[in-house]
Design an enzyme around this catalytic site. Structure first.
Site, PDB file in Angstrom:
ATOM      1  CE  LYS A  81      -3.838   2.056   2.689  1.00  0.00           C
ATOM      2  NZ  LYS A  81      -4.693   1.886   3.876  1.00  0.00           N
ATOM      3  CB  SER A 156      -7.789   4.004   2.963  1.00  0.00           C
ATOM      4  OG  SER A 156      -6.951   3.404   3.934  1.00  0.00           O
ATOM      5  CB  SER A 180      -8.201   1.186   5.898  1.00  0.00           C
ATOM      6  OG  SER A 180      -8.866   2.420   6.022  1.00  0.00           O
TER       7      SER A 180
END
Length: 476
Positions: A81, A156, A180
């Site tokens: 990420k 996210s 997330s």
């Protein structure tokens, strides 16, 4: 070489196949990069690819050919990420404030992946600084759901979930400060695990005071795996967990091998479930799939009680704690210097005037939530909820306008996830089915304090009830 793609294999299978030389690391890296280049024109899961990936693979092949020792993930392509630092590889945190930032050090989890000889193929798209349950930012096109590109994959950790669902890689790292990892895992039909707080160390993420925005969420944030199943997540945690002096909150790894328990270990467990935590509207299809999962699990494991910790709606608590742990002064100064206006959730946090009374009240409220939950978990080993209150919705929105006939603010579709961030308890999202129009639905399993292995073990049992034998996108 076998007559199939290495990307058909999950992480555990692929790592074994690479060690046994069924494929070379180069062949696997080529397959992963080729699939990313083919599919990502539509999905936008990745924001930066690592140009050294092939060189990483060739080095592993040389060592394997020479009979030299290699790590447990040797040759496995992994996505990271874009909120997690990668030395020498652009890391933007999804923000125009860091559009050209190249870290001078890896996050500890990336160091550990590299020490395990995983191949970092690239960085995955995310909400700006992680502020949001979908993947919007102003730097890159919004990530789309591989099951239906008109829909969001959640956030996210949007890109990481989409990369797993589209079988670009068998393992991706996400971060989770309020859901997330679990939210996009649910909407994308993959497995996602938020470990116990401190189980996987964070540094420089959340800890480096030099970088406003990146240094936020210290008492809420967790890093964990998104994968195809619980066993793969256990393998990943065996590599990335364990203490470090750079994270004063880090705790020892739970186990040396992270082997999962079977049904015999679940003989006397006590499980609670709730559709709504006592307050949340839930989409009827999600509720029906969740109810079916509970009944199927009850059939093999015994009575599951309808009960929940009565903490109430904690959305405002999350907002205030995030504001407390955000370097608001640093972000305002940086934005003013760059002439950039921050909007969305992070913009609202910067615009508001907060008082010390609000922050101290939030800290006391968190203690109340933690205490109520601890008392509840004294009677139960696990708490089951839907992972989200609705399945995936249009990609250009922040949430559905209504759920089950109730008009709601956009963020109301994620009422279940933040509880485990407040308490630090382990929690995972496991795929359990689909809506009538084919949108994935996830089951959240929250375990007792520090019982990561228990959450993974129960997740593996649920997976056997609902085998994940369909994937979106072109065949491999």
């Amino acid at each position: 070489m076998p007559n199939k793609s290495p990307l058909e294999l999950d992480l555990t299978q692929l790592s074994k196949a690479l060690i046994e030389r069924q494929w070379t690391a180069r062949e696997v890296a080529e397959a992963s990069i080729s699939r990313i280049e083919t599919l990502d024109r539509d999905l936008h899961a990745f924001c930066t690819l690592d140009e050294t990936a092939m060189a990483q693979a060739e080095d592993i092949d040389r060592r394997l050919s020479a009979g030299l020792p290699v790590g447990p993930l040797a040759g496995v392509p992994v996505a990271v990420k874009d909120l997690i630092c990668t030395r020498g590889l652009r890391t933007t945190f999804g923000s125009r404030l860091y559009d050209d930032f190249v870290p001078d050090q890896d996050d500890i989890v990336v160091e550990r992946l590299k020490a395990a000889d995983a191949i970092i193929v690239g960085k995955t798209n995310a909400s700006e600084f992680g502020y949001g349950a979908v993947g919007h930012n102003h730097l890159f096109p919004t990530t789309r759901n591989p099951w239906n590109t008109a829909l969001t994959p959640g956030g996210s950790s949007a890109g990481s979930a989409a990369a797993i669902a589209a079988r670009m890689v068998p393992l991706a790292l996400g971060s989770d400060g309020g859901g997330s990892i679990r939210i996009p895992a649910s909407l994308s039909g993959v497995f996602g695990m938020k470990p116990s707080w401190g189980r996987v160390p964070l540094y420089p993420g959340c800890r480096d005071e030099r970088y406003p925005g990146q240094s936020s969420w210290e008492s809420l944030e967790h890093i964990g795996p998104l994968s195809r199943n619980a066993a793969d997540a256990a393998l990943a945690l065996s590599v990335i967990s364990g203490p470090t002096p750079y994270d004063r909150h880090s705790i020892p790894s739970e186990a040396s091998d992270w082997a999962l328990d079977g049904m015999e270990a679940m003989k006397d467990v006590r499980i609670a479930y709730t559709h709504d935590l006592g307050f949340a509207p839930v989409d009827p299809e999600v509720s029906a799939v969740f109810e079916n999962a509970v009944r199927q699990l009850e059939r093999i494991i015994g009575t599951i009680d309808c009960a929940y910790p009565a903490v109430g709606n904690t959305e405002g608590l999350l907002d205030t704690l995030v504001a407390l742990e955000t370097d608001r002064a640093g972000l305002k100064a940086m934005a003013a210097e760059r002439g950039i206006e921050l909007d969305g959730w992070i913009g609202s946090i910067l615009e508001r005037t907060w008082s010390t009374d609000q922050f101290t009240a939030a800290l006391l409220e968190r203690k109340r939530v933690v205490n109520i939950t601890a008392k509840f978990m004294a009677d139960f080993d696990f708490l089951l909820t839907p992972a989200t209150a609705t399945a995936a919705f249009p990609v250009d929105t922040d949430g559905p306008a209504e759920i089950a006939g109730h008009a709601l603010p956009p963020s109301a579709w994620v009422p279940f996830s933040a509880l485990a961030n407040f308490t630090g308890q382990p929690a995972a999202s496991v795929p359990i089915g689909f809506t009538n129009d084919g949108r994935p639905i996830g089951l959240q399993i929250m375990g007792r304090h520090l019982d990561d292995r228990g959450v993974l073990s129960l997740s593996a049992i649920v997976e056997k009830l609902f085998p994940n034998n369909r994937w979106p996108g072109p065949t491999l």
